[in-house]
Design an enzyme around this catalytic site. Structure first.
Site, PDB file in Angstrom:
ATOM      1  N   LYS A  31       0.854  -1.195   0.000  1.00 63.76           N
ATOM      2  CA  LYS A  31       0.000   0.000   0.000  1.00 63.76           C
ATOM      3  C   LYS A  31       0.883   1.234   0.000  1.00 63.76           C
ATOM      4  CE  LYS A  31      -2.216   1.696   3.767  1.00 63.76           C
ATOM      5  NZ  LYS A  31      -1.980   3.165   3.766  1.00 63.76           N
ATOM      6  N   ASP A  58      -3.418   4.413  -1.900  1.00 65.40           N
ATOM      7  CA  ASP A  58      -4.343   4.866  -0.852  1.00 65.40           C
ATOM      8  C   ASP A  58      -4.340   6.395  -0.771  1.00 65.40           C
ATOM      9  OD1 ASP A  58      -5.852   5.065   1.494  1.00 65.40           O
ATOM     10  OD2 ASP A  58      -4.208   4.419   2.807  1.00 65.40           O
ATOM     11  N   LYS A  60      -7.363   8.247  -1.032  1.00 64.52           N
ATOM     12  CA  LYS A  60      -8.651   8.671  -0.454  1.00 64.52           C
ATOM     13  C   LYS A  60      -9.194   9.938  -1.110  1.00 64.52           C
ATOM     14  CE  LYS A  60      -7.642   6.782   4.153  1.00 64.52           C
ATOM     15  NZ  LYS A  60      -6.192   6.519   4.114  1.00 64.52           N
ATOM     16  N   ASP A  63     -13.736  14.970  -3.742  1.00 67.00           N
ATOM     17  CA  ASP A  63     -13.870  16.278  -4.397  1.00 67.00           C
ATOM     18  C   ASP A  63     -15.151  16.234  -5.212  1.00 67.00           C
ATOM     19  OD1 ASP A  63     -13.287  18.809  -5.623  1.00 67.00           O
ATOM     20  OD2 ASP A  63     -11.160  18.426  -5.342  1.00 67.00           O
ATOM     21  N   THR A  67     -14.029  16.298 -10.927  1.00 69.16           N
ATOM     22  CA  THR A  67     -12.601  16.305 -10.575  1.00 69.16           C
ATOM     23  C   THR A  67     -12.138  14.895 -10.206  1.00 69.16           C
ATOM     24  OG1 THR A  67     -12.807  18.573  -9.807  1.00 69.16           O
ATOM     25  CG2 THR A  67     -10.924  17.338  -8.959  1.00 69.16           C
ATOM     26  N   THR A 121     -11.005   5.215  10.778  1.00 70.46           N
ATOM     27  CA  THR A 121     -10.895   4.493  12.058  1.00 70.46           C
ATOM     28  C   THR A 121     -10.423   5.427  13.180  1.00 70.46           C
ATOM     29  OG1 THR A 121      -8.784   3.654  11.234  1.00 70.46           O
ATOM     30  CG2 THR A 121     -10.615   2.115  11.241  1.00 70.46           C
ATOM     31  N   ARG A 183      -2.793  -6.466  14.273  1.00 68.62           N
ATOM     32  CA  ARG A 183      -1.631  -6.678  15.142  1.00 68.62           C
ATOM     33  C   ARG A 183      -1.542  -8.152  15.509  1.00 68.62           C
ATOM     34  NH1 ARG A 183      -0.838  -2.415  13.569  1.00 68.62           N
ATOM     35  NH2 ARG A 183      -0.405  -0.456  14.630  1.00 68.62           N
ATOM     36  N   GLN A 192      -3.241   2.844  17.011  1.00 69.04           N
ATOM     37  CA  GLN A 192      -4.503   2.236  16.594  1.00 69.04           C
ATOM     38  C   GLN A 192      -5.330   1.920  17.833  1.00 69.04           C
ATOM     39  OE1 GLN A 192      -5.545   2.105  13.624  1.00 69.04           O
ATOM     40  NE2 GLN A 192      -3.974   1.527  12.144  1.00 69.04           N
ATOM     41  N   GLY A 212       0.883  -2.597   8.674  1.00 69.41           N
ATOM     42  CA  GLY A 212       2.046  -1.709   8.638  1.00 69.41           C
ATOM     43  C   GLY A 212       3.077  -2.145   9.648  1.00 69.41           C
ATOM     44  N   ARG A 213       3.038  -1.469  10.806  1.00 69.21           N
ATOM     45  CA  ARG A 213       4.135  -1.611  11.762  1.00 69.21           C
ATOM     46  C   ARG A 213       4.369  -3.018  12.294  1.00 69.21           C
ATOM     47  NH1 ARG A 213       1.924   3.690  14.574  1.00 69.21           N
ATOM     48  NH2 ARG A 213       0.101   2.753  13.598  1.00 69.21           N
TER      49      ARG A 213
END
Ligand code: C5P
Length: 236
Positions: A31, A58, A60, A63, A67, A121, A183, A192, A212-213
């Site tokens: 991502k 990603d 997001k 508009d 556009t 979130t 996690r 989070q 991610g982490r």
């Protein structure tokens, strides 16, 4: 995009991202978020695709419909696998996004999948009530936006694992439930709040997980990725 965990490349530069990715199979999903994209631009997408990674871009979008449609036409030309918009932009905006993607997808190629962000979130019930002046709970609002996203013809939503089963009930199993906040049982939560393990995500009906982490900050990222993948696939 296949169902392998999507690794959030939250790095400050392409160099850092590719150094991190060295041990990973090139069939992995990644991502690219605003930080990396705004720093490196379309070149990083081209390089990831050239190497064979599945790419969730990603950004997001939110508009006016025209556009968003034009922007999606450009993103489709990058050959990414998954893009997203804020469902709060409305049904017409989401339909326009889909039109733009169709228009920008080259002949014989597959249009990128597109999902809606329902409620972030990081949003809580108080914000829904006091800032957005919405008279229903956060969960009800997220479910409403999931249905609107489906009505607009999109492929699914980004949601927390906690919302995944209600959205599956309302929108069906095939509708994408792409869930961050993953996690391993003994990992740090970091910022989070609503987190779940890969196994909980599978049981709740998530179709894809974004991690991610738990991978990028692990002592051995590749080992963490394999462990997460096996839990996600129900192999241990
Ligand atoms: O490190 P961690 O696993 O918490 O990263 C989760 C990733 O998913 C981050 O890139 C974050 O921006 C993204 N994300 C999220 N919640 C959302 C949408 C995206 O955590 N609702």
């Amino acid at each position: 995009m296949n169902k392998s965990p999507i690794i959030a490349l939250d790095f400050h530069s392409a160099e850092a991202a590719f150094t991190f990715l060295k041990p990973f199979e090139q069939s992995a999903n990644v991502k690219v978020g605003m930080q990396l994209y705004y720093k490196e631009g379309p070149a990083i997408i081209a390089k990831l695709k050239e190497k064979g990674y599945g790419v969730f871009l990603d950004l997001k979008l939110h508009d006016i419909p025209n556009t968003v449609k034009s922007a999606m036409e450009v993103l489709a030309g990058f050959g990414v696998d998954l893009v997203n918009v804020h469902a709060t932009g409305g049904k017409t905006m989401m339909e326009a996004a889909l039109e733009g993607l169709d228009k920008g997808t080259g002949a014989g190629l597959r249009r990128p999948s597109i999902i809606g962000v329902t409620q972030l979130t990081s949003t809580d019930d108080r914000q829904v009530r006091e800032e957005q002046l919405i008279g229903v709970s956060l969960a009800e609002s997220a479910l409403h936006y999931a249905k609107l996203t489906q009505d607009a013809g999109l492929d699914g939503v980004v949601c927390s694992v906690l919302e995944a089963s209600a959205i599956t009930q309302a929108c069906g199993q095939e509708f994408f439930k792409v869930t961050p906040g993953i996690r391993l049982a003994d990992d740090a939560k970091n910022d989070q709040i609503r987190i779940a393990t890969p196994e909980e995500a599978r049981r709740a009906g998530s179709t894809h997980i974004v991690v991610g982490r738990s991978i990028t900050a692990a002592k051995n990222p590749y080992e963490a990725y394999e462990l997460i993948t096996s839990q996600w696939e129900g192999l241990n």
